[in-house]
Design a protein around this motif. Sequence first.
Motif: not given
Length: 406
Positions: A292-295, A300
């Motif tokens: 999961q990427n940082s938004s 995200t």
Amino acid sequence: MVQKYGGTSVGDAARIRAVADHIVRTAKSGKDVVVVVSAMGKTTDDLLRLAGDVSSVHPPREMDMLLTAGERVSMALMCMALADLGIDAVSFTGSQAGIITDTIHGKARILEVRGDRIREALAAGRVAVVAGFQGVSTDRDVTTLGRGGSDTTAVALAAGLAASSCEIYTDVTGVFSADPRIVPGAAKLARLSFDEMLEIAATGGRVLALRSVEFARNHHVPLQVRSSFTWEAGTTIDEEEPSMEQPLVTAVTHDTSEAKITLPTVPDKPGIAAKLFHGLAGKSINVDMIVQNSSLHGTTDISFTLPKADLQAGMQVVEELASEIGAEPPQADDGIAKVSLIGAGMRTHPGISATMFEVLAANGINIEMISTSPIRISCVVRVGAVEQAVLALHAAFDLEEDGTGN
Ligand code: ADP
Ligand code: ASP
Ligand code: MG
């Protein structure tokens, strides 16, 4: 002692007789022998295909009834071959052997090994031959333990009967530094720790089923992986000793059995991941890698890998969640593969991942996901590039038979 023979090892009449001959020698040396057999050759795959030809509906209970038949054939034939050599042997299905599982058809977990009838047979001086890969559930239905599950039967019986040893006989001479079918120069590993073997099994080295290694580690059952064709000394898997030499990299593995799902534009707020993975767990779907990427602007992307066989069920869960939270539709991708480096020495040596990424880059292979444990680095790549990745990494880390092994 427990001896397990895989599908190729009992693939035809001549192989069954050769294995019976070996069992007789062990039994005549005065040992109590419990034999676990797999279905002959490709029987399990053939039965799966047959089910597909007959129907598009596969009730899990009936699938398990079907698939357990393969091991039943092997155990009865093995007892006949042993009788021909003057050995008194008796076969047991998983249910008769008292292998009690939960009720999850197709990937049941062993809850208890009763083994009363096996103990009685041994006490009467007989060889016990047990059908691998199966048990009986707490609801009294026949269950299977997941592909490769005969390994798990063997280890569970070894633990339950307090066996002195557990030998896994297969069609290679041990556990190698990579799948010998892909890397002809792969080296046989004389000894491995449970932790390393767990990582190898979890990342696609199908020589041992993952659950069997978990069971062996949790119940302290040392394993020998050997060839039923050459009978030579193979690989020992046991507890790690403090003095055990720790090579930086022990093995390169690959896995083409997984797919990837991406859920884009997920609102970045508490509880979404919990909901998603709770839903997947509720369907007994084993998720492997999660990214999961940082938004950047409040949304995200979440990507994760799961067994290809569970892709449809997984997509259903994710699609429902996506419409519930107003995310864009999820994407499924079954064109991925995972390549991994395993080595106990990685714990104390930084920089191995950098070398791995450089080798992949030098071969023009793009990395789509990365995950690590203290003794493993895994990269998701396109499935078409995975064999090249395995060969390049095996060479770069000097793992060949005559290499220095770092
Ligand atoms: P069995 O039917 O005896 O259980 P499997 O086919 O399940 O045998 O497992 C043995 C196979 O595992 C070998 O033929 C080999 O191609 C494959 N394999 C994959 N990775 C490895 C590895 N690192 N070392 C040895 N074998 C491996
Ligand atoms: N026959 C089963 C399979 O093919 C179990 C095993 O061989 O271990 O997966
Ligand atoms: Mg196997």
